[in-house]
Motif scaffolding. Sequence first.
Motif, short mmCIF file in Angstrom:
data_model
loop_
_atom_site.label_atom_id
_atom_site.label_comp_id
_atom_site.label_asym_id
_atom_site.label_seq_id
_atom_site.Cartn_x
_atom_site.Cartn_y
_atom_site.Cartn_z
N ASN A 37 36.36 38.31 42.95
CA ASN A 37 37.19 39.48 42.70
C ASN A 37 38.66 39.10 42.95
O ASN A 37 38.95 38.00 43.44
CB ASN A 37 36.76 40.69 43.54
CG ASN A 37 36.94 40.49 45.02
OD1 ASN A 37 37.80 39.73 45.48
ND2 ASN A 37 36.13 41.18 45.80
N ILE A 38 39.56 39.99 42.62
CA ILE A 38 40.98 39.66 42.73
C ILE A 38 41.38 39.40 44.18
O ILE A 38 42.20 38.52 44.44
CB ILE A 38 41.85 40.75 42.07
CG1 ILE A 38 41.62 40.72 40.55
CG2 ILE A 38 43.33 40.51 42.38
CD1 ILE A 38 42.41 41.73 39.78
N ASN A 39 40.83 40.12 45.12
CA ASN A 39 41.18 39.88 46.52
C ASN A 39 40.89 38.44 46.93
O ASN A 39 41.71 37.79 47.58
CB ASN A 39 40.42 40.83 47.45
CG ASN A 39 41.15 42.13 47.63
OD1 ASN A 39 42.36 42.19 47.50
ND2 ASN A 39 40.40 43.16 47.94
N LYS A 40 39.70 37.95 46.59
CA LYS A 40 39.32 36.58 46.94
C LYS A 40 40.19 35.56 46.21
O LYS A 40 40.56 34.53 46.77
CB LYS A 40 37.84 36.32 46.63
CG LYS A 40 36.91 37.13 47.47
CD LYS A 40 36.83 36.55 48.85
CE LYS A 40 35.77 37.29 49.64
NZ LYS A 40 35.57 36.77 50.96
N ILE A 41 40.54 35.86 44.97
CA ILE A 41 41.41 34.97 44.20
C ILE A 41 42.79 34.91 44.84
O ILE A 41 43.35 33.83 45.03
CB ILE A 41 41.48 35.41 42.72
CG1 ILE A 41 40.11 35.22 42.06
CG2 ILE A 41 42.57 34.65 41.98
CD1 ILE A 41 39.97 35.89 40.72
N ALA A 42 43.33 36.06 45.19
CA ALA A 42 44.66 36.11 45.84
C ALA A 42 44.63 35.34 47.15
O ALA A 42 45.57 34.58 47.44
CB ALA A 42 45.08 37.56 46.07
N GLY A 69 31.94 44.69 35.66
CA GLY A 69 32.20 45.83 36.52
C GLY A 69 33.59 46.40 36.29
O GLY A 69 34.36 45.91 35.47
N ASP A 70 33.88 47.43 37.05
CA ASP A 70 35.17 48.11 36.92
C ASP A 70 35.76 48.35 38.30
O ASP A 70 35.06 48.30 39.32
CB ASP A 70 35.00 49.46 36.21
CG ASP A 70 34.66 49.30 34.74
OD1 ASP A 70 35.32 48.48 34.08
OD2 ASP A 70 33.74 49.99 34.27
N GLY A 71 37.03 48.63 38.30
CA GLY A 71 37.70 49.00 39.53
C GLY A 71 37.87 47.87 40.52
O GLY A 71 37.86 46.70 40.17
N TYR A 72 37.98 48.27 41.76
CA TYR A 72 38.29 47.36 42.85
C TYR A 72 37.29 46.22 43.01
O TYR A 72 37.65 45.11 43.33
CB TYR A 72 38.39 48.17 44.14
CG TYR A 72 38.87 47.39 45.33
CD1 TYR A 72 40.20 47.04 45.46
CD2 TYR A 72 37.97 46.99 46.31
CE1 TYR A 72 40.64 46.32 46.55
CE2 TYR A 72 38.40 46.28 47.41
CZ TYR A 72 39.74 45.93 47.52
OH TYR A 72 40.17 45.22 48.60
N GLY A 73 36.02 46.48 42.77
CA GLY A 73 34.98 45.47 42.96
C GLY A 73 34.69 44.62 41.75
O GLY A 73 33.73 43.86 41.73
N CYS A 74 35.49 44.72 40.73
CA CYS A 74 35.29 43.96 39.50
C CYS A 74 35.27 42.45 39.82
O CYS A 74 36.07 41.95 40.58
CB CYS A 74 36.42 44.30 38.54
SG CYS A 74 36.35 43.41 37.01
N ILE A 75 34.35 41.74 39.21
CA ILE A 75 34.20 40.31 39.40
C ILE A 75 34.63 39.60 38.11
O ILE A 75 34.28 40.02 37.00
CB ILE A 75 32.73 39.95 39.72
CG1 ILE A 75 32.25 40.66 40.96
CG2 ILE A 75 32.56 38.44 39.84
CD1 ILE A 75 32.91 40.23 42.23
#
Length: 97
Positions: A37-42, A69-75
Amino acid sequence: MDFPDEYHRILWWLLVATRGGQKRAMIMEILRDNPENINKIAEALKSNYRTAQHHIKVLLDNGIVRKEGDGYGCIYFLSDYYQKNFHMVREIIEEKK
């Protein structure tokens, strides 16, 4: 090795010819091994969420990555073509050096 011109041109533009190419290459490397997800990428980029989000959007818009998926948890995943032809990414990065 020769690659289809369109794929090579898009990758070259995204990884070499524009600002942020190094971060996009790092994202592709991350996604090659594991969807994230974007958090892990960041976190892996040592960057903020918005920066990672911007680069993911660029890669998504150009068919380099896909999402589930959608939203915050999108992978996000590397697209099938680039997963199978990751050597093309490495060759473009080597050309830059």
